[in-house]
Write an enzyme that holds these catalytic residues in place. Sequence first.
Site, PDB file in Angstrom:
ATOM      1  N   ASP A  48       0.800  -1.231   0.000  1.00  0.00           N
ATOM      2  CA  ASP A  48       0.000   0.000   0.000  1.00  0.00           C
ATOM      3  C   ASP A  48       0.829   1.275   0.000  1.00  0.00           C
ATOM      4  OD1 ASP A  48      -2.578  -1.121  -0.107  1.00  0.00           O
ATOM      5  OD2 ASP A  48      -2.423  -1.693   1.996  1.00  0.00           O
TER       6      ASP A  48
ATOM      7  N   ASP B  56      -6.376  -4.545  -6.330  1.00  0.00           N
ATOM      8  CA  ASP B  56      -6.089  -3.194  -5.827  1.00  0.00           C
ATOM      9  C   ASP B  56      -4.631  -2.785  -6.092  1.00  0.00           C
ATOM     10  OD1 ASP B  56      -7.842  -4.935  -4.429  1.00  0.00           O
ATOM     11  OD2 ASP B  56      -8.059  -3.558  -2.758  1.00  0.00           O
TER      12      ASP B  56
HETATM   13  N1  GLY Z   1      -7.439  -1.735  -0.944  1.00  0.00           N
HETATM   14  C1  GLY Z   1      -8.440  -2.130  -0.025  1.00  0.00           C
HETATM   15  C2  GLY Z   1      -9.826  -1.761  -0.407  1.00  0.00           C
HETATM   16  O1  GLY Z   1     -10.122  -1.335  -1.490  1.00  0.00           O
HETATM   17  O2  GLY Z   1     -10.673  -1.904   0.447  1.00  0.00           O
END
Ligand code: GLY
Length: 391
Positions: free
Chosen positions: A108, A169
């Site tokens: 992230d 993601d």
């Molecule tokens: N990246 C985590 C979400 O979209 O909840």
Amino acid sequence: MLAVTLLAACQLQPKEEPLEKMIARGLEASTRQALSMAEELEQQEGRLPKTIKDGKLETSNCYWWCSGFFPGELWYLYENNPTPELKKYAELFTARLEKVQYVTNNHDVGFMLNCSYGNGYRITQNPAYKEVLTTGASSLSTRFNPLIQAIRSWDNTNGGKWQYPVIIDNMMNLELLTWASKATGDNRFRDIAVTHANTTMKNHFRDDYSSYHVVSYDTITGQAHVKMTHQGYSDESAWARGQAWGLYGYTMMARETGKPEYLAQARHIADFLIHHPNMPADKIPYWDFNAPDIPNTPRDASAGAIMASALLELSQLDKGEKAEEYRNFAIRQLRSLSSPEYLAQQGTNCNFALMHSTGHLPGNSEVDVPLSYADYYYVEALMRLKRLNDK
Ligand code: GLY
């Protein structure tokens, strides 16, 4: 008689708000809420807004994956209206993420730094921001495995079910890497981003261009061995935000690389979403396109905002007949998000701009609440639309 009836009907039809007005109203409302949020958190050392829990503002430290969205939103709002107050707060909340540049235990770091420091650097050219971003890109690159040809998203193995989990993601983290290649001249960052995007294109998508949330790779063979969901309704369902991340990710990679295969992938994902039979009339998705209780199930305004922002960019990259459809769909989404149905009244909603997002419904977490990333992508989409409209 007919003429009189038609005239009366026309007068009864509410006139659609001019686009310029809608954009200005949405940005003003977001600015007011963001400034109130910033004032509230200014003295709370290191804290960043996350959501509402039990009726109260919930904050996080810099290591939560969403930490960069509020500073990033402040940078966009400052870009729209460059006041000293907005700049002061954008700098203050960006600085709260400085330690994130050294994060190597999850993917992230791209989300966190690109939204905060990335927008800050784009707008101010502050050389200290460039340093943080470059270090962050190196940290993210440590998670790339050449055998698997992808960046590892999470270290967690889900009780042994996953060997090397990669989530859709993760496409969003690649922008930090393409930026770092341009900023440093080191092509390694771009190569990792392209390789990861190619591997994801091969393994995450179904024939209809919907995507799995999690693909885990076997660390001996390098092959995908598990495809499943984590935040969606079921392994074979289309979790709304995951679809939006995929659309945004391939659109961004098409912009960054000029590769026609990424543009084609983004167009396919857009078509899947725009024409999905479960897309509601207001174009703000339910949290999962295959949720069993549609229409009596929560929406995900964040998915709508991410989609709108991506479609506006796609409408610029795509020179074909679909461009107008993408732009018009995004405008309809932004009109919905800017309506009282989603846009909070000033001083309510714990000072978040948008209501009705869903973070992780199966985990019974963040259901029908505001989320900092819904606000970020809403403001980004409004800024993109403003630029298109001014052309
Ligand atoms: N990246 C985590 C979400 O979209 O909840």
